[in-house]
Design an enzyme around this catalytic site. Structure first.
Site, PDB file in Angstrom:
ATOM      1  N   TRP A 169       0.239 -22.635 -52.131  1.00 36.97           N
ATOM      2  CA  TRP A 169      -1.054 -22.384 -52.765  1.00 36.97           C
ATOM      3  C   TRP A 169      -1.601 -23.607 -53.473  1.00 36.97           C
ATOM      4  O   TRP A 169      -2.758 -23.632 -53.854  1.00 36.97           O
ATOM      5  CB  TRP A 169      -0.915 -21.240 -53.795  1.00 36.97           C
ATOM      6  CG  TRP A 169       0.254 -21.443 -54.713  1.00 36.97           C
ATOM      7  CD1 TRP A 169       1.511 -20.920 -54.569  1.00 36.97           C
ATOM      8  CD2 TRP A 169       0.307 -22.287 -55.880  1.00 36.97           C
ATOM      9  NE1 TRP A 169       2.340 -21.373 -55.575  1.00 36.97           N
ATOM     10  CE2 TRP A 169       1.626 -22.212 -56.395  1.00 36.97           C
ATOM     11  CE3 TRP A 169      -0.629 -23.089 -56.546  1.00 36.97           C
ATOM     12  CZ2 TRP A 169       2.025 -22.918 -57.524  1.00 36.97           C
ATOM     13  CZ3 TRP A 169      -0.231 -23.792 -57.675  1.00 36.97           C
ATOM     14  CH2 TRP A 169       1.083 -23.700 -58.152  1.00 36.97           C
ATOM     15  N   PRO A 189      -0.949 -18.868 -44.707  1.00 29.46           N
ATOM     16  CA  PRO A 189      -1.230 -19.431 -46.037  1.00 29.46           C
ATOM     17  C   PRO A 189      -0.469 -18.660 -47.110  1.00 29.46           C
ATOM     18  O   PRO A 189       0.074 -17.579 -46.837  1.00 29.46           O
ATOM     19  CB  PRO A 189      -2.738 -19.205 -46.186  1.00 29.46           C
ATOM     20  CG  PRO A 189      -3.006 -17.956 -45.397  1.00 29.46           C
ATOM     21  CD  PRO A 189      -1.992 -17.920 -44.270  1.00 29.46           C
ATOM     22  N   GLU A 235      -0.006 -16.217 -50.282  1.00 25.42           N
ATOM     23  CA  GLU A 235      -0.748 -14.997 -50.662  1.00 25.42           C
ATOM     24  C   GLU A 235      -1.697 -15.229 -51.837  1.00 25.42           C
ATOM     25  O   GLU A 235      -2.690 -14.521 -51.969  1.00 25.42           O
ATOM     26  CB  GLU A 235       0.241 -13.908 -51.086  1.00 25.42           C
ATOM     27  CG  GLU A 235       0.838 -13.148 -49.935  1.00 25.42           C
ATOM     28  CD  GLU A 235       2.048 -12.381 -50.416  1.00 25.42           C
ATOM     29  OE1 GLU A 235       1.986 -11.153 -50.453  1.00 25.42           O
ATOM     30  OE2 GLU A 235       3.049 -13.035 -50.776  1.00 25.42           O
ATOM     31  N   GLY A 262       6.495 -26.305 -49.241  1.00 24.44           N
ATOM     32  CA  GLY A 262       6.745 -25.343 -50.311  1.00 24.44           C
ATOM     33  C   GLY A 262       8.014 -25.706 -51.045  1.00 24.44           C
ATOM     34  O   GLY A 262       8.431 -26.870 -51.061  1.00 24.44           O
ATOM     35  N   VAL A 306      12.971 -22.075 -50.307  1.00 22.34           N
ATOM     36  CA  VAL A 306      12.475 -21.458 -49.065  1.00 22.34           C
ATOM     37  C   VAL A 306      12.753 -22.389 -47.876  1.00 22.34           C
ATOM     38  O   VAL A 306      13.118 -21.931 -46.789  1.00 22.34           O
ATOM     39  CB  VAL A 306      10.974 -21.082 -49.173  1.00 22.34           C
ATOM     40  CG1 VAL A 306      10.444 -20.586 -47.834  1.00 22.34           C
ATOM     41  CG2 VAL A 306      10.761 -20.006 -50.242  1.00 22.34           C
ATOM     42  N   GLY A 307      12.637 -23.692 -48.097  1.00 17.65           N
ATOM     43  CA  GLY A 307      12.969 -24.644 -47.026  1.00 17.65           C
ATOM     44  C   GLY A 307      14.408 -24.468 -46.565  1.00 17.65           C
ATOM     45  O   GLY A 307      14.712 -24.465 -45.360  1.00 17.65           O
ATOM     46  N   GLU A 321       8.325 -30.229 -46.085  1.00 21.61           N
ATOM     47  CA  GLU A 321       7.800 -30.969 -47.246  1.00 21.61           C
ATOM     48  C   GLU A 321       8.119 -30.123 -48.463  1.00 21.61           C
ATOM     49  O   GLU A 321       7.447 -29.122 -48.717  1.00 21.61           O
ATOM     50  CB  GLU A 321       6.287 -31.167 -47.101  1.00 21.61           C
ATOM     51  CG  GLU A 321       5.875 -31.991 -45.900  1.00 21.61           C
ATOM     52  CD  GLU A 321       6.229 -33.465 -46.045  1.00 21.61           C
ATOM     53  OE1 GLU A 321       6.316 -33.955 -47.186  1.00 21.61           O
ATOM     54  OE2 GLU A 321       6.442 -34.114 -45.017  1.00 21.61           O
ATOM     55  N   CYS A 366       3.377 -31.544 -55.966  1.00 22.08           N
ATOM     56  CA  CYS A 366       4.752 -31.975 -55.706  1.00 22.08           C
ATOM     57  C   CYS A 366       4.972 -33.430 -56.079  1.00 22.08           C
ATOM     58  O   CYS A 366       6.098 -33.851 -56.301  1.00 22.08           O
ATOM     59  CB  CYS A 366       5.073 -31.768 -54.235  1.00 22.08           C
ATOM     60  SG  CYS A 366       3.906 -32.611 -53.165  1.00 22.08           S
ATOM     61  N   PHE A 400       6.084 -28.058 -62.688  1.00 21.71           N
ATOM     62  CA  PHE A 400       4.883 -27.577 -62.000  1.00 21.71           C
ATOM     63  C   PHE A 400       3.836 -27.061 -62.992  1.00 21.71           C
ATOM     64  O   PHE A 400       3.308 -25.953 -62.875  1.00 21.71           O
ATOM     65  CB  PHE A 400       5.234 -26.491 -60.980  1.00 21.71           C
ATOM     66  CG  PHE A 400       4.759 -26.853 -59.596  1.00 21.71           C
ATOM     67  CD1 PHE A 400       5.125 -28.059 -59.020  1.00 21.71           C
ATOM     68  CD2 PHE A 400       3.939 -26.003 -58.861  1.00 21.71           C
ATOM     69  CE1 PHE A 400       4.692 -28.415 -57.754  1.00 21.71           C
ATOM     70  CE2 PHE A 400       3.493 -26.353 -57.596  1.00 21.71           C
ATOM     71  CZ  PHE A 400       3.877 -27.563 -57.042  1.00 21.71           C
TER      72      PHE A 400
HETATM   73  P1  NAP Z   1       7.036 -21.342 -51.901  1.00 20.19           P
HETATM   74  O1  NAP Z   1       7.268 -20.189 -52.781  1.00 20.19           O
HETATM   75  O2  NAP Z   1       8.195 -21.937 -51.211  1.00 20.19           O
HETATM   76  O3  NAP Z   1       5.940 -20.873 -50.854  1.00 20.19           O
HETATM   77  C1  NAP Z   1       5.406 -21.730 -49.874  1.00 20.19           C
HETATM   78  C2  NAP Z   1       4.968 -20.909 -48.683  1.00 20.19           C
HETATM   79  O4  NAP Z   1       6.110 -20.311 -48.082  1.00 20.19           O
HETATM   80  C3  NAP Z   1       4.036 -19.748 -49.045  1.00 20.19           C
HETATM   81  O5  NAP Z   1       3.124 -19.553 -47.993  1.00 20.19           O
HETATM   82  C4  NAP Z   1       5.002 -18.585 -49.154  1.00 20.19           C
HETATM   83  O6  NAP Z   1       4.378 -17.335 -48.974  1.00 20.19           O
HETATM   84  C5  NAP Z   1       5.917 -18.903 -47.986  1.00 20.19           C
HETATM   85  N1  NAP Z   1       7.202 -18.241 -47.989  1.00 20.19           N
HETATM   86  C6  NAP Z   1       7.900 -17.750 -49.042  1.00 20.19           C
HETATM   87  N2  NAP Z   1       9.056 -17.164 -48.605  1.00 20.19           N
HETATM   88  C7  NAP Z   1       9.080 -17.304 -47.258  1.00 20.19           C
HETATM   89  C8  NAP Z   1       9.981 -16.896 -46.223  1.00 20.19           C
HETATM   90  N3  NAP Z   1      11.102 -16.228 -46.499  1.00 20.19           N
HETATM   91  N4  NAP Z   1       9.664 -17.196 -44.949  1.00 20.19           N
HETATM   92  C9  NAP Z   1       8.540 -17.858 -44.648  1.00 20.19           C
HETATM   93  N5  NAP Z   1       7.633 -18.248 -45.575  1.00 20.19           N
HETATM   94  C10 NAP Z   1       7.909 -17.993 -46.867  1.00 20.19           C
HETATM   95  O7  NAP Z   1       6.361 -22.555 -52.689  1.00 20.19           O
HETATM   96  P2  NAP Z   1       5.099 -22.506 -53.630  1.00 20.19           P
HETATM   97  O8  NAP Z   1       5.526 -22.009 -54.954  1.00 20.19           O
HETATM   98  O9  NAP Z   1       3.966 -21.837 -52.968  1.00 20.19           O
HETATM   99  O10 NAP Z   1       4.736 -24.060 -53.713  1.00 20.19           O
HETATM  100  C11 NAP Z   1       5.239 -24.902 -54.669  1.00 20.19           C
HETATM  101  C12 NAP Z   1       6.352 -25.773 -54.104  1.00 20.19           C
HETATM  102  O11 NAP Z   1       5.858 -26.511 -52.998  1.00 20.19           O
HETATM  103  C13 NAP Z   1       6.808 -26.806 -55.102  1.00 20.19           C
HETATM  104  O12 NAP Z   1       8.202 -26.887 -55.086  1.00 20.19           O
HETATM  105  C14 NAP Z   1       6.190 -28.098 -54.582  1.00 20.19           C
HETATM  106  O13 NAP Z   1       6.874 -29.259 -54.966  1.00 20.19           O
HETATM  107  C15 NAP Z   1       6.222 -27.878 -53.120  1.00 20.19           C
HETATM  108  N6  NAP Z   1       5.251 -28.739 -52.451  1.00 20.19           N
HETATM  109  C16 NAP Z   1       5.714 -29.794 -51.729  1.00 20.19           C
HETATM  110  C17 NAP Z   1       4.814 -30.662 -51.118  1.00 20.19           C
HETATM  111  C18 NAP Z   1       5.297 -31.844 -50.331  1.00 20.19           C
HETATM  112  O14 NAP Z   1       4.473 -32.515 -49.703  1.00 20.19           O
HETATM  113  N7  NAP Z   1       6.582 -32.133 -50.321  1.00 20.19           N
HETATM  114  C19 NAP Z   1       3.450 -30.440 -51.243  1.00 20.19           C
HETATM  115  C20 NAP Z   1       3.022 -29.345 -51.980  1.00 20.19           C
HETATM  116  C21 NAP Z   1       3.936 -28.497 -52.575  1.00 20.19           C
HETATM  117  P3  NAP Z   1       3.786 -16.526 -50.241  1.00 20.19           P
HETATM  118  O15 NAP Z   1       2.974 -17.471 -51.037  1.00 20.19           O
HETATM  119  O16 NAP Z   1       2.959 -15.491 -49.604  1.00 20.19           O
HETATM  120  O17 NAP Z   1       4.950 -16.049 -51.017  1.00 20.19           O
END
Ligand code: NAP
Length: 485
Positions: free
Chosen positions: A155, A180, A182, A233, A237-238, A255, A289, A391
């Site tokens: 998001w 995307p 939620e 993300g 989750v990765g 990423e 990030c 964050f």
């Molecule tokens: P997140 O909770 O890991 O969610 C990222 C995406 O993955 C969302 O679309 C989420 O869906 C989805 N997701 C969650 N569980 C999943 C599963 N079991 N299977 C498939 N998809 C799943 O991360 P976030 O809180 O949105 O983002 C913040 C994180 O992203 C931070 O750690 C940040 O550092 C990192 N980030 C990294 C970069 C980079 O370039 N390295 C750039 C931006 C952000 P829902 O939202 O619907 O739960």
């Protein structure tokens, strides 16, 4: 509720058609600044994801593959679509994410620039030949599209993150199934609406599903016709995706999270470093990030630096992103707010000093997502803010004496995404850059990724690169064809 010409249908998009899927259920999208419901979006799941993959399979063309010229036209079309609808997409992004309107519009420009970059460099993916004299063979290297790809985005950059992935996938000729977050699906829906109005992509080339992540993610991980996932993300989750795709040996581009150190030596230009830090740290309200997670200032200038920084932090205006003059919007949700509060409380309980911001005990328990920009000094390695990604708008400041000590502290993390180094000494900078285990090291700048350069993480921050020619090659399988005479 939001009213927008780009959101006439708040639905998914499969095989060139808008669809709400079959669940009949919807989830709410909220404005984090006001708590108001902006829209309801369909809960889609395994069935819709499977249908989207089928649509992608129909769009995939292997013999003959889509020409380079065709792919360039798609990329230029998407770039132009985003530019044409920049204002409206930016407004939607501001409303559902909370970041200031100007910043939101800037993110749309940033997204368009990735399509522009890929359009300019897509001919790098044309086949090329290599002679092999001893065997009298000529080798041709083809860059074949890997297939239908799953693209999962967070998001925090609702249009920026998908642009990095989709531009490279289209350049490779890969159809995609996009999920995307939620919290922010509306920007993506608006972008799809803009693309279907202004660009001419084959049906099924881009597909959009939304809803709770598990059912969608499970299908993308397990489906045999999705050979690759590109995910941005959290590291947790990765790691789940690595495990869930292991049996099918899928290609992953990840990423993930960061824990960026910002290091200032006593020969640095203090005023410039403070300004760079403010811009780097508070973009997106500190929810990026690449933003500074830990600040290290050399002892000789620590007092001056802290005073100047405290003055700048205290002057930042927090408010609704739609209001003129807002520097920092709300955090995305209550969990995000609570994490920042926990980090500040923990740092203060362990001996830190609050130099700017509000004591966490004086903040409301709930009801407002506006977190005051905060500076805490006297930070020590055992504090949560040093080893977890905050964050949010907290700068935890530590001091250091020597190059060796700060290098050890900066690298003392499992993450390796972005880092920043401020010094006027070129030899020291070169030593530090080669020793810092981070994919990005800003030297006298707090700037983040750009389409022209490869960006990605070391260690637990990810696998693969987005941007640059390296990013252009993420979605292709090189295929070698030696030909005898
Ligand atoms: P997140 O909770 O890991 O969610 C990222 C995406 O993955 C969302 O679309 C989420 O869906 C989805 N997701 C969650 N569980 C999943 C599963 N079991 N299977 C498939 N998809 C799943 O991360 P976030 O809180 O949105 O983002 C913040 C994180 O992203 C931070 O750690 C940040 O550092 C990192 N980030 C990294 C970069 C980079 O370039 N390295 C750039 C931006 C952000 P829902 O939202 O619907 O739960």
């Amino acid at each position: 509720m939001i009213d927008s010409p780009l959101l006439e249908r708040t639905e998914g998009f499969i095989g060139g058609r808008w669809t709400a899927g079959d669940s009949g259920k919807r989830f709410s999208v909220l404005n984090p600044a006001t708590g108001e419901e902006l829209a309801q979006c369909p809960v889609m799941g395994a069935e819709e994801t499977t249908a989207a993959i089928e649509a992608g399979k129909k769009a995939l063309r292997l013999t003959p593959p889509f020409s380079i010229d065709q792919r360039r036209q798609w990329l230029e079309g998407v770039r132009d679509a985003l530019k044409a609808e920049k204002r409206e997409i930016g407004r939607i992004l501001c409303l559902e994410h909370g970041k200031p309107l100007k910043e939101a519009e800037g993110e749309v420009d940033y997204a368009a620039s990735f399509f522009d970059y890929c359009a300019r460099y897509v001919d790098q993916l044309a086949p090329h030949t290599i002679p092999e004299k001893p065997k009298d063979c000529e080798w041709t290297v083809h860059y074949q599209p890997i297939g239908v790809v799953g693209l999962i985005t967070p998001w925090n950059f609702p249009i920026g993150m998908i642009a990095k992935k989709l531009s490279a996938a289209l350049a490779a000729g890969c159809p995609s199934v996009i999920k995307p977050a939620e919290d922010t699906p509306l920007t993506m829906i608006a972008a799809f609406q803009a693309i279907s109005r202004h660009a001419d992509l084959p049906d099924g080339m881009i597909n959009l599903v939304m809803g709770p992540p598990k059912p969608i993610g499970d299908v993308l991980c397990e489906h045999p016709d999705v050979p690759m996932l590109s995910f941005t993300g959290s590291t947790g989750v990765g790691q789940h995706l690595i495990r869930a795709t292991a049996d099918r040996v899928k290609k992953l581009s990840l990423e993930l999270g960061g824990n960026a150190p910002f290091i200032v030596f006593d020969d640095a230009d203090v005023d410039s470093a403070v300004e760079q830090l403010i811009a780097n740290k508070f973009r997106g309200g500190g929810q990026t990030c690449v933003c500074t997670n830990r600040l290290y200032v050399q002892a000789g200038i620590a007092g001056e630096f802290a005073d100047k920084l405290a003055a700048r932090v205290s002057a930042l205006r927090v408010g609704d992103g739609m209001d003129e003059g807002t520097d920092i919007g709300p955090l995305i949700n209550q969990a995000g707010f609570d994490k920042v509060r926990r980090h500040v409380s923990d740092a203060l309980a362990k001996g830190g000093t609050l130099l700017a911001g509000t004591h966490p005990d004086e903040l409301p328990e709930s009801g407002s997502l506006f977190y005051p920009p905060t500076l805490v000094t006297g930070v020590m390695p055992d504090m949560a803010c040093c080893h977890e990604e905050t964050f949010g708008p907290l700068i935890p400041m530590a001091t250091f004496e020597t190059e060796e000590a700060v290098l050890q502290a900066a690298n003392d993390t499992d993450f390796g995404l972005a880092s920043y180094l401020f010094t006027a000494d070129k030899a020291r900078a070169e030593r530090m850059i080669s020793a810092l285990r981070f994919g990005h090291v800003g030297w006298n700048t707090g700037t983040g990724p750009t389409p022209e350069a490869p960006f990605g993480g070391f260690k637990l921050s990810g696998i693969g690169r987005e941007g640059g020619v390296e990013g252009l090659f993420e979605f292709v399988e090189p295929q070698t064809v030696p030909r005898g005479s």
